[in-house]
Enzyme design. Structure first.
Site, PDB file in Angstrom:
ATOM      1  N   GLU A 139      -4.006  -6.416   8.417  1.00  0.00           N
ATOM      2  CA  GLU A 139      -2.888  -5.991   7.579  1.00  0.00           C
ATOM      3  C   GLU A 139      -1.562  -6.028   8.339  1.00  0.00           C
ATOM      4  O   GLU A 139      -1.436  -5.444   9.410  1.00  0.00           O
ATOM      5  CB  GLU A 139      -3.115  -4.573   7.055  1.00  0.00           C
ATOM      6  CG  GLU A 139      -2.014  -4.083   6.134  1.00  0.00           C
ATOM      7  CD  GLU A 139      -2.261  -2.702   5.587  1.00  0.00           C
ATOM      8  OE1 GLU A 139      -1.628  -2.337   4.582  1.00  0.00           O
ATOM      9  OE2 GLU A 139      -3.092  -1.965   6.171  1.00  0.00           O
ATOM     10  N   GLU A 237      -3.054   2.096  -3.142  1.00  0.00           N
ATOM     11  CA  GLU A 237      -2.753   2.901  -1.960  1.00  0.00           C
ATOM     12  C   GLU A 237      -1.340   3.455  -2.089  1.00  0.00           C
ATOM     13  O   GLU A 237      -0.411   2.987  -1.438  1.00  0.00           O
ATOM     14  CB  GLU A 237      -2.902   2.066  -0.686  1.00  0.00           C
ATOM     15  CG  GLU A 237      -2.869   2.916   0.581  1.00  0.00           C
ATOM     16  CD  GLU A 237      -2.732   2.081   1.844  1.00  0.00           C
ATOM     17  OE1 GLU A 237      -3.278   2.484   2.872  1.00  0.00           O
ATOM     18  OE2 GLU A 237      -2.047   1.031   1.804  1.00  0.00           O
TER      19      GLU A 237
END
Length: 258
Positions: A139, A237
């Site tokens: 990420e 998220e």
């Protein structure tokens, strides 16, 4: 129709502190997938039972411990040990992905050298867990608001590393929120990284709240995501500004039509 996976560390907190109870709350709200941060502090046996009981799929979990790869003395033993432990947890929970971070960069070295070192580190990590059935996803995060000092803040560089590893079980997590906050052109990033995107997360910007709380054009972004060829789950998220069941209404409606 995209599968949405609420993050149980941020959402369904109304159900209490137990990860297992949050899974049950997500299932009761009609979700068949969830994601989470790291397994530390969670009752893994209870979580496993809740996932089995509800039929909910855990889509992703974080690698632990979070490692500062570039800072001397650069002993990565804990990372590789933690990766083995994380794979064991993931297999117990039926989770197919583990999310990796880049750690903090080191200001005394050229950026390209550090990226190439990450290729070496993650190539070893991918080989270490070969045959486990787990995909590693790297990420890139924004350094403007949430992760100052992180090395990897650009989607293109995460894609460079993924291509350097060159494995079907290694790719990138494209976080639309982080990409937007960094000022990236989402359309361009999705197009250029489409071959290595293995997972997607979203939140609105600014604010990192639920979709609809910020300025992102969600119908357009979801259409672009679909157009890129991605058809996997989307992790939710975000930090809700309303109760969870209210905060998901817009994105559930849009994802159903995307």
């Amino acid at each position: 129709m995209f599968t949405l996976a609420p993050n149980i560390d941020l959402l369904f907190t109304e159900a209490g502190d137990s990860a297992a109870d949050r899974v049950r709350a997500a299932a009761a709200a009609g979700f068949d997938a969830v994601e989470m941060w790291g397994p530390t502090g969670k009752d893994i046996a209870a979580l496993r039972d809740a996932l089995a009981e509800t039929g909910v799929q855990l889509t992703a979990q974080l690698a632990e411990p979070r490692t500062q790869f570039m800072i001397p003395p650069k002993d990565h033993t804990l990372f590789y040990k933690g990766l083995d432990d994380g794979v064991e947890v993931a297999r117990q929970l039926g989770c197919p992905r583990i999310v990796l971070g880049s750690g903090t960069g080191f200001g005394g070295r050229k950026r390209q050298d550090q990226l190439d070192e990450l290729v070496e580190i993650f190539t070893k990590a991918d080989a270490q867990i070969a045959g486990s059935g787990i995909t590693l996803v790297l990420e890139a995060v924004n350094i403007r608001v949430d992760h100052p000092g992180a090395l990897l803040d650009r989607t293109a560089e995460a894609a460079y590393i993924a291509r350097g590893v060159g494995s079907p079980t290694f790719g990138i997590l494209y976080d639309l929120y982080h990409s937007t906050v960094e000022g990236e052109d989402v359309t361009s990033e999705l197009s250029q990284a489409r071959d290595v995107i293995r997972y997607v997360q979203i939140a609105d910007a600014p604010g990192r709240g639920e979709p609809g709380s910020g300025a992102i054009d969600w119908p357009a972004r979801l259409a672009e995501l679909r157009g890129s060829g991605y058809d996997g789950p989307i992790g939710l998220e975000y930090y809700p500004t309303t109760p969870t069941v209210e905060s998901v209404q817009l994105i559930r409606s849009l994802a159903a039509d995307a």
